[in-house]
Motif scaffolding. Structure first.
Motif, PDB file in Angstrom:
ATOM      1  N   GLY A 172      38.656  15.295 -17.558  1.00 48.15           N
ATOM      2  CA  GLY A 172      38.623  13.649 -17.808  1.00 48.15           C
ATOM      3  C   GLY A 172      40.569  14.213 -18.559  1.00 48.15           C
ATOM      4  N   ALA A 175      44.473  12.991 -17.533  1.00 51.34           N
ATOM      5  CA  ALA A 175      44.440  11.595 -16.530  1.00 51.34           C
ATOM      6  C   ALA A 175      45.811  11.423 -16.849  1.00 51.34           C
ATOM      7  CB  ALA A 175      43.624  10.898 -17.629  1.00 51.34           C
ATOM      8  N   ASP A 185      39.021  16.410 -12.155  1.00 46.51           N
ATOM      9  CA  ASP A 185      38.666  15.424 -11.938  1.00 46.51           C
ATOM     10  C   ASP A 185      37.941  15.121 -13.145  1.00 46.51           C
ATOM     11  OD1 ASP A 185      39.409  15.653  -8.511  1.00 46.51           O
ATOM     12  OD2 ASP A 185      40.495  14.847  -9.994  1.00 46.51           O
ATOM     13  N   GLY A 186      37.582  13.971 -13.639  1.00 45.23           N
ATOM     14  CA  GLY A 186      36.678  13.391 -14.866  1.00 45.23           C
ATOM     15  C   GLY A 186      37.117  12.074 -15.479  1.00 45.23           C
ATOM     16  N   SER A 187      36.208  12.066 -16.355  1.00 44.92           N
ATOM     17  CA  SER A 187      36.789  10.672 -17.226  1.00 44.92           C
ATOM     18  C   SER A 187      37.183  10.691 -18.439  1.00 44.92           C
ATOM     19  CB  SER A 187      35.173  10.164 -17.167  1.00 44.92           C
ATOM     20  OG  SER A 187      35.011   9.694 -19.076  1.00 44.92           O
ATOM     21  N   MET A 188      38.278  10.292 -18.949  1.00 42.26           N
ATOM     22  CA  MET A 188      38.643  10.411 -20.377  1.00 42.26           C
ATOM     23  C   MET A 188      37.807   9.960 -21.461  1.00 42.26           C
ATOM     24  SD  MET A 188      42.416   9.939 -21.336  1.00 42.26           S
ATOM     25  CE  MET A 188      43.488  10.280 -22.714  1.00 42.26           C
ATOM     26  N   ASP A 189      36.797   9.647 -20.880  1.00 38.70           N
ATOM     27  CA  ASP A 189      36.321   8.843 -22.361  1.00 38.70           C
ATOM     28  C   ASP A 189      35.419   9.985 -22.476  1.00 38.70           C
ATOM     29  OD1 ASP A 189      36.736   5.641 -21.398  1.00 38.70           O
ATOM     30  OD2 ASP A 189      37.273   6.444 -23.104  1.00 38.70           O
ATOM     31  N   ASP A 190      34.959  10.978 -21.220  1.00 39.30           N
ATOM     32  CA  ASP A 190      33.540  11.829 -21.628  1.00 39.30           C
ATOM     33  C   ASP A 190      34.506  13.087 -22.727  1.00 39.30           C
ATOM     34  OD1 ASP A 190      32.012  11.776 -18.847  1.00 39.30           O
ATOM     35  OD2 ASP A 190      32.036  10.462 -20.558  1.00 39.30           O
ATOM     36  N   TYR A 191      35.695  13.279 -21.806  1.00 41.82           N
ATOM     37  CA  TYR A 191      36.016  14.195 -22.758  1.00 41.82           C
ATOM     38  C   TYR A 191      36.932  14.004 -23.935  1.00 41.82           C
ATOM     39  CZ  TYR A 191      40.965  16.291 -24.474  1.00 41.82           C
ATOM     40  OH  TYR A 191      41.672  16.891 -25.392  1.00 41.82           O
ATOM     41  N   ARG A 225      39.352   4.802 -28.493  1.00 43.56           N
ATOM     42  CA  ARG A 225      39.619   6.570 -28.307  1.00 43.56           C
ATOM     43  C   ARG A 225      40.041   7.137 -29.263  1.00 43.56           C
ATOM     44  NH1 ARG A 225      41.663   6.445 -21.948  1.00 43.56           N
ATOM     45  NH2 ARG A 225      39.952   5.944 -20.847  1.00 43.56           N
TER      46      ARG A 225
END
Ligand code: FHN
Length: 577
Positions: A172, A175, A185-191, A225
């Motif tokens: 994340g 991105a 791969d992953g969610s920037m918000d989760d990161y 964010r």
């Protein structure tokens, strides 16, 4: 609970449409801000340190040896392969006390180190990842703690750089820079929630008092964010942060990078950050070092424009600052040891550059920095309004300097050879607080005035100076009431030909504008140039200039039938017979 409250507070600011402020700014008076910034204003000069796993490959990957701290991205190195470098990151020669002593010897009064750069590697012991100094390297120890201790021991303020939006090793975090490995791969918000916020809390909580939080590359950083990260600044009362968090948070100072603004902004603190060679992180092949003379003059230029200078070192994987860096920093320190009075704590007023040098001031003292020593032994300073009481060399013999003052000009009588070829500083004692004429563009020897966008004053809400990616212009000119001006010093009265360099796509062209000086003006209509960066020069007529001396050139809009006026790059006024 505490964290949630601050996020809500920032959220309220954002929701109300106001420009979000840093956690400190939203709750302080101008006096409180001045007190919080005072050490930073006084310090002027700091050491930037870019250090991490990328020092192991030292710029070399594949058939290239010109990578730097971006090597994982520029080499598109897979995550698993890049992590191998950490097993070779063993800085056994790391001596933080020596680094701090070098900063002091160099005259650098604060240090900012990359606690985590874009490769996501934490130089500290982070509880939210194994990709850090303690868990991923043979060295196995936190690098920030001993540096923080050494800074406290030697009275140097410490700041942390943190890459909050780019992290090429945690899902994340990549991105905005594209992906080259599915592991990213992953969610920037989760990161942001699982890595960035807890790590910023760690660096703000575990190393004692911190002076600066240096955010970087705010890609894809929305207000939502950014708000929780900004709220963490409350953990360090008095901390100063830069303008790179994103989400509309402006921070305390702007950060021109690898360049020095043509003029200092009047209402904004700023700090130029710059490398000693061409790389931030260690690149063994890059031996293109800036000279000590160049660095001193850059420091003087920045200080004269009311800025700070954050000058970078890129230590090796063993923990050594490269010798060429050390030599140059010591050279700057030697100059500052003799002339620091003319740099540290100087008046917070951006001064205009002079053709042969720069000018700074401090109370009733004005410092004339002479880069280009006059061959005839005479130097005319035409920007000082105070009566001068005395003049002397600031360094060395501190010998008196003969002077005459008449008609707004202070003429200094100088020795045949410059006592300091890098920058000889002459200290003038004056009556009352220093009064130096404001920034103005001087005509060249032929009397022409070349007025660049970077030196313009922009008046209004939307128009602004833009540079990079083919731009070096006043842009975002979507308000017809916005206008642009330059203070100038006219050398030759009489008619002047007016040329304007601008760009405007066909769909925008058609605005009617004037270029004027006093009551004289000439009008023109913006012609299409094909694109926003397709700059062309148009001769638009001539204006009569009544007299030599100070005046203002203004570009104003009479009508704007489309969505914008133009991207204005420059105006040139040339005397004509
Ligand atoms: O991408 C980074 C770069 O590696 C370096 O850290 C500089 C320092 O200001 N900041 C970013 C580029 O603007």
């Amino acid at each position: 609970m505490k964290h949630g409250f601050f996020a809500m507070l920032c959220g309220v600011l954002i929701a109300s449409g106001t420009t979000p402020l840093s956690a400190q700014e939203s709750a302080e008076t101008p006096e409180q801000r001045a007190a919080r910034m005072s050490w930073w204003h006084e310090a002027r000069f700091g050491m930037f340190i870019h250090w991490g796993v990328y020092a192991v490959p030292a710029g070399k990957y594949g058939d290239k040896d010109t990578h730097g701290e971006w090597i994982m991205c520029t080499g598109k190195i897979p995550v698993a392969e890049y992590r191998q470098y950490a097993m070779r990151f063993n800085p056994v020669k790391y001596d933080p006390d020596a680094w701090v002593r070098l900063a002091k010897e160099s005259g650098q009064r604060y240090m900012v180190i990359t606690s985590k750069h874009h490769d996501g590697f934490a130089l500290f012991d982070s509880k939210v990842t194994k990709w850090d100094m303690v868990d991923a390297t043979p060295y196995g120890k936190d690098l920030l703690k001993p540096l923080a201790d050494a800074c406290r021991k030697h009275g140097i303020r410490l700041g942390f750089y943190y890459s909050q939006a780019q992290d090429w090793n945690h899902p994340g975090g990549a991105a905005s820079r594209g992906h080259w490995d599915p592991a990213q791969d992953g969610s920037m918000d989760d990161y942001i929630r699982d890595i960035a916020v807890p790590q910023v809390r760690e660096i703000l909580s575990n190393y004692g008092p911190l002076a600066v939080l240096w955010w970087d590359t705010p890609k894809d950083m929305t207000p939502e964010r950014a708000a929780p990260l900004n709220a963490l600044l409350k953990l360090q009362p008095g901390i100063i942060s830069n303008n790179r968090l994103g989400g509309g948070f402006r921070g305390d100072f702007d950060t021109p990078e690898q360049h020095i603004p043509a003029r200092g902004p009047k209402d904004r603190d700023w700090e130029t950050c710059m490398t000693l060679n061409g790389h931030w992180g260690y690149c063994a092949a890059d031996q293109n070092w800036k000279s000590t003379e160049d660095l001193v003059r850059k420091l003087v230029d920045i200080a004269s424009k009311n800025g700070n200078f954050l000058l970078n070192v890129g230590p090796t994987a063993e923990g050594l600052i490269p010798e060429p860096s050390v030599d140059r920093l010591r050279g700057v320190g030697a100059w500052l040891k003799a002339n620091g009075e003319s740099i540290y704590g100087t008046d917070r007023e951006p001064r205009m550059p002079l053709p042969w040098g720069r000018i700074t001031s401090k109370g009733e003292r004005i410092f004339v920095h002479v880069f280009d020593w006059p061959s005839d032994g005479r130097l005319a300073v035409d920007v000082i309004e105070n009566p001068v009481k005395g003049a002397r060399l600031l360094a060395g013999t501190q010998a008196a300097v003969p002077f005459k003052q008449a008609g707004g000009v202070v003429e200094l009588g100088l020795a045949p050879a410059a006592p300091d070829p890098i920058d000889t500083v002459i200290e003038l004692s004056v009556e009352g607080p220093a009064r130096i004429l404001p920034f103005a563009i001087r005509a060249n020897a032929g009397g022409s005035l070349s007025l660049r966008a970077s030196e313009a004053e922009v008046h209004g809400k939307k128009a602004a100076y833009e540079h990079g990616n083919g731009k070096d212009n006043i842009g975002s000119w979507i308000e017809p009431t916005d206008w642009v001006s330059w203070d100038v010093i006219v050398a030759k009265p009489g008619p002047h030909r007016v040329e304007v360099e601008y760009a405007a796509p066909g769909g925008v062209a058609g605005s009617r504008f004037t270029v004027g000086m006093g009551k004289a003006e000439v009008a023109a209509v913006v012609q299409p140039t094909g694109s926003w960066t397709g700059f062309q020069t148009f001769a638009i007529g001539s204006i009569p200039v009544a007299e030599a001396g100070r005046a203002q050139v203004a570009v104003k809009v009479q009508s704007m039938p489309k969505s914008a006026v133009m991207n204005l790059k420059s105006v040139r006024l040339t005397p004509t017979p």
